[in-house]
Design a protein around this motif. Sequence first.
Motif, PDB file in Angstrom:
ATOM      1  N   GLU A   1       0.973  -1.215  -0.060  1.00  0.00           N
ATOM      2  CA  GLU A   1      -0.050  -0.101   0.121  1.00  0.00           C
ATOM      3  C   GLU A   1       0.784   1.103  -0.006  1.00  0.00           C
ATOM      4  O   GLU A   1       1.953   1.374   0.611  1.00  0.00           O
ATOM      5  CB  GLU A   1      -0.871   0.034   1.273  1.00  0.00           C
ATOM      6  CG  GLU A   1      -1.718   1.075   1.280  1.00  0.00           C
ATOM      7  CD  GLU A   1      -2.585   1.358   2.517  1.00  0.00           C
ATOM      8  OE1 GLU A   1      -3.334   2.195   2.879  1.00  0.00           O
ATOM      9  OE2 GLU A   1      -2.837   0.267   3.412  1.00  0.00           O
ATOM     10  N   GLN A   2       0.508   2.090  -0.844  1.00  0.00           N
ATOM     11  CA  GLN A   2       1.033   3.585  -0.916  1.00  0.00           C
ATOM     12  C   GLN A   2       0.590   4.410   0.166  1.00  0.00           C
ATOM     13  O   GLN A   2      -0.693   4.340   0.014  1.00  0.00           O
ATOM     14  CB  GLN A   2       1.267   4.007  -2.316  1.00  0.00           C
ATOM     15  CG  GLN A   2       1.996   5.285  -2.417  1.00  0.00           C
ATOM     16  CD  GLN A   2       2.005   5.879  -3.490  1.00  0.00           C
ATOM     17  OE1 GLN A   2       0.926   6.359  -4.315  1.00  0.00           O
ATOM     18  NE2 GLN A   2       3.030   5.970  -4.580  1.00  0.00           N
ATOM     19  N   HIS A   3       1.274   5.126   0.942  1.00  0.00           N
ATOM     20  CA  HIS A   3       0.725   6.237   2.111  1.00  0.00           C
ATOM     21  C   HIS A   3       0.892   7.420   1.370  1.00  0.00           C
ATOM     22  O   HIS A   3       1.931   7.853   0.791  1.00  0.00           O
ATOM     23  CB  HIS A   3       1.493   6.078   3.147  1.00  0.00           C
ATOM     24  CG  HIS A   3       1.346   4.560   4.000  1.00  0.00           C
ATOM     25  ND1 HIS A   3       0.330   4.310   4.716  1.00  0.00           N
ATOM     26  CD2 HIS A   3       2.241   3.558   3.829  1.00  0.00           C
ATOM     27  CE1 HIS A   3       0.441   2.925   5.106  1.00  0.00           C
ATOM     28  NE2 HIS A   3       1.645   2.584   4.595  1.00  0.00           N
ATOM     29  N   GLU A   4      -0.352   8.404   1.176  1.00  0.00           N
ATOM     30  CA  GLU A   4      -0.013   9.670   0.983  1.00  0.00           C
ATOM     31  C   GLU A   4       0.053  10.525   1.964  1.00  0.00           C
ATOM     32  O   GLU A   4      -0.674  10.393   2.952  1.00  0.00           O
ATOM     33  CB  GLU A   4      -1.407  10.189  -0.008  1.00  0.00           C
ATOM     34  CG  GLU A   4      -1.373  11.602  -0.526  1.00  0.00           C
ATOM     35  CD  GLU A   4      -2.423  11.802  -1.378  1.00  0.00           C
ATOM     36  OE1 GLU A   4      -2.350  12.699  -1.934  1.00  0.00           O
ATOM     37  OE2 GLU A   4      -3.554  11.092  -1.364  1.00  0.00           O
ATOM     38  N   VAL A   5       1.180  11.118   2.157  1.00  0.00           N
ATOM     39  CA  VAL A   5       1.598  12.032   3.221  1.00  0.00           C
ATOM     40  C   VAL A   5       1.660  13.527   2.730  1.00  0.00           C
ATOM     41  O   VAL A   5       2.291  13.876   1.610  1.00  0.00           O
ATOM     42  CB  VAL A   5       2.786  11.688   3.815  1.00  0.00           C
ATOM     43  CG1 VAL A   5       3.309  12.343   4.901  1.00  0.00           C
ATOM     44  CG2 VAL A   5       2.512  10.048   4.412  1.00  0.00           C
ATOM     45  N   VAL A   6       1.075  14.403   3.515  1.00  0.00           N
ATOM     46  CA  VAL A   6       1.229  15.863   3.226  1.00  0.00           C
ATOM     47  C   VAL A   6       2.062  16.502   4.565  1.00  0.00           C
ATOM     48  O   VAL A   6       1.785  16.072   5.500  1.00  0.00           O
ATOM     49  CB  VAL A   6       0.007  16.693   2.971  1.00  0.00           C
ATOM     50  CG1 VAL A   6      -0.665  15.965   1.586  1.00  0.00           C
ATOM     51  CG2 VAL A   6      -0.997  16.375   3.849  1.00  0.00           C
ATOM     52  N   ALA A   7       2.772  17.585   4.188  1.00  0.00           N
ATOM     53  CA  ALA A   7       3.453  18.218   5.288  1.00  0.00           C
ATOM     54  C   ALA A   7       3.706  19.768   4.907  1.00  0.00           C
ATOM     55  O   ALA A   7       3.554  20.156   3.813  1.00  0.00           O
ATOM     56  CB  ALA A   7       4.804  17.684   5.560  1.00  0.00           C
ATOM     57  N   ALA A   8       4.030  20.545   5.966  1.00  0.00           N
ATOM     58  CA  ALA A   8       4.408  21.917   5.541  1.00  0.00           C
ATOM     59  C   ALA A   8       5.472  22.336   6.339  1.00  0.00           C
ATOM     60  O   ALA A   8       5.632  21.865   7.504  1.00  0.00           O
ATOM     61  CB  ALA A   8       3.240  22.901   6.185  1.00  0.00           C
ATOM     62  N   VAL A   9       6.357  23.298   5.897  1.00  0.00           N
ATOM     63  CA  VAL A   9       7.258  24.143   6.479  1.00  0.00           C
ATOM     64  C   VAL A   9       6.688  25.322   6.850  1.00  0.00           C
ATOM     65  O   VAL A   9       6.395  26.200   5.912  1.00  0.00           O
ATOM     66  CB  VAL A   9       8.655  24.273   5.795  1.00  0.00           C
ATOM     67  CG1 VAL A   9       9.584  24.977   6.351  1.00  0.00           C
ATOM     68  CG2 VAL A   9       8.958  22.699   5.281  1.00  0.00           C
ATOM     69  N   LEU A  10       6.526  25.519   8.146  1.00  0.00           N
ATOM     70  CA  LEU A  10       6.295  27.324   8.460  1.00  0.00           C
ATOM     71  C   LEU A  10       7.370  27.907   8.336  1.00  0.00           C
ATOM     72  O   LEU A  10       8.368  27.695   9.010  1.00  0.00           O
ATOM     73  CB  LEU A  10       5.493  27.081   9.678  1.00  0.00           C
ATOM     74  CG  LEU A  10       3.919  26.813   9.849  1.00  0.00           C
ATOM     75  CD1 LEU A  10       3.786  25.331   9.499  1.00  0.00           C
ATOM     76  CD2 LEU A  10       3.441  27.099  11.187  1.00  0.00           C
ATOM     77  N   HIS A  11       7.232  29.134   7.745  1.00  0.00           N
ATOM     78  CA  HIS A  11       8.284  30.045   7.304  1.00  0.00           C
ATOM     79  C   HIS A  11       7.850  31.522   7.839  1.00  0.00           C
ATOM     80  O   HIS A  11       6.880  31.978   7.152  1.00  0.00           O
ATOM     81  CB  HIS A  11       8.834  30.179   5.760  1.00  0.00           C
ATOM     82  CG  HIS A  11       9.816  30.593   5.521  1.00  0.00           C
ATOM     83  ND1 HIS A  11      10.338  30.664   4.176  1.00  0.00           N
ATOM     84  CD2 HIS A  11      10.653  31.593   6.146  1.00  0.00           C
ATOM     85  CE1 HIS A  11      11.330  31.414   4.058  1.00  0.00           C
ATOM     86  NE2 HIS A  11      11.757  31.757   5.338  1.00  0.00           N
TER      87      HIS A  11
ATOM     88  N   GLY B   1     -11.067   9.702   1.253  1.00  0.00           N
ATOM     89  CA  GLY B   1     -12.005  10.548   1.155  1.00  0.00           C
ATOM     90  C   GLY B   1     -11.470  11.928   1.383  1.00  0.00           C
ATOM     91  O   GLY B   1     -12.353  13.066   1.025  1.00  0.00           O
ATOM     92  N   GLU B   2     -10.449  12.141   1.662  1.00  0.00           N
ATOM     93  CA  GLU B   2      -9.906  13.588   2.299  1.00  0.00           C
ATOM     94  C   GLU B   2      -9.119  14.130   1.065  1.00  0.00           C
ATOM     95  O   GLU B   2      -8.110  13.316   0.469  1.00  0.00           O
ATOM     96  CB  GLU B   2      -9.198  13.499   3.352  1.00  0.00           C
ATOM     97  CG  GLU B   2      -8.695  14.679   4.150  1.00  0.00           C
ATOM     98  CD  GLU B   2      -8.039  14.714   5.496  1.00  0.00           C
ATOM     99  OE1 GLU B   2      -8.567  15.242   6.266  1.00  0.00           O
ATOM    100  OE2 GLU B   2      -7.140  13.774   5.491  1.00  0.00           O
ATOM    101  N   SER B   3      -9.173  15.495   0.663  1.00  0.00           N
ATOM    102  CA  SER B   3      -8.107  16.103  -0.149  1.00  0.00           C
ATOM    103  C   SER B   3      -6.760  16.241   0.623  1.00  0.00           C
ATOM    104  O   SER B   3      -6.895  16.503   1.649  1.00  0.00           O
ATOM    105  CB  SER B   3      -8.723  17.337  -0.834  1.00  0.00           C
ATOM    106  OG  SER B   3      -8.753  18.281   0.133  1.00  0.00           O
ATOM    107  N   PRO B   4      -5.974  16.343  -0.459  1.00  0.00           N
ATOM    108  CA  PRO B   4      -4.623  16.823   0.407  1.00  0.00           C
ATOM    109  C   PRO B   4      -4.534  17.995   0.951  1.00  0.00           C
ATOM    110  O   PRO B   4      -3.898  18.341   2.039  1.00  0.00           O
ATOM    111  CB  PRO B   4      -3.485  16.790  -0.672  1.00  0.00           C
ATOM    112  CG  PRO B   4      -4.178  15.670  -1.920  1.00  0.00           C
ATOM    113  CD  PRO B   4      -5.484  16.007  -1.551  1.00  0.00           C
ATOM    114  N   ALA B   5      -5.152  19.085   0.633  1.00  0.00           N
ATOM    115  CA  ALA B   5      -5.270  20.266   1.004  1.00  0.00           C
ATOM    116  C   ALA B   5      -6.160  20.422   2.378  1.00  0.00           C
ATOM    117  O   ALA B   5      -5.716  20.927   3.451  1.00  0.00           O
ATOM    118  CB  ALA B   5      -5.792  21.321   0.042  1.00  0.00           C
ATOM    119  N   ALA B   6      -7.163  19.417   2.465  1.00  0.00           N
ATOM    120  CA  ALA B   6      -7.944  19.253   3.824  1.00  0.00           C
ATOM    121  C   ALA B   6      -7.171  18.411   4.690  1.00  0.00           C
ATOM    122  O   ALA B   6      -7.080  18.867   6.036  1.00  0.00           O
ATOM    123  CB  ALA B   6      -9.215  18.685   3.336  1.00  0.00           C
ATOM    124  N   ALA B   7      -6.154  17.557   4.296  1.00  0.00           N
ATOM    125  CA  ALA B   7      -5.710  16.854   5.171  1.00  0.00           C
ATOM    126  C   ALA B   7      -4.480  17.690   5.890  1.00  0.00           C
ATOM    127  O   ALA B   7      -4.171  17.573   6.924  1.00  0.00           O
ATOM    128  CB  ALA B   7      -5.004  15.687   4.239  1.00  0.00           C
TER     129      ALA B   7
END
Length: 131
Positions: A2-12, A43-49
């Motif tokens: 299974e491929q895991h979709e992961v989203v992250a952010a760098v706060l700058h 069912g979640e969009s990357p932006a919502a996640a």
Amino acid sequence: MEQHEVVAAVLHLDEKILLCHRSPTRTWFPDVWDFAGGHVESGESPAAALSRELFEELGVAPLQMGASAIISRVTDELNLTVWECTAWTGAIENRQLDEHDQIAWFTRADLDALTLADSSYRAILKRLLEP
């Protein structure tokens, strides 16, 4: 596999970035500095996640994201997208003490001393923090 979709952010903010130190007890990537973020749920969009993860982990809601991802990596097991976030609402606090034992702001000069989740992150973060 299974491929895991992961989203992250760098706060700058100004000339600093916020990173999270992964707890030494974590199964995946323990005891390293990494970005705030996590798995995209069914069912979640990357932006919502990403919005959900930033709120759950740091208590913030993103207001301004970069026009394109700063990291996009796809393997058999992982689809990772990392964004730069330059504006948000809420007061930053570590709300996931089981995941991150600390969070901290770092300058460009601080990066060489950090153990990062992936060695390629150092050059990317240095570019973000170029004067």
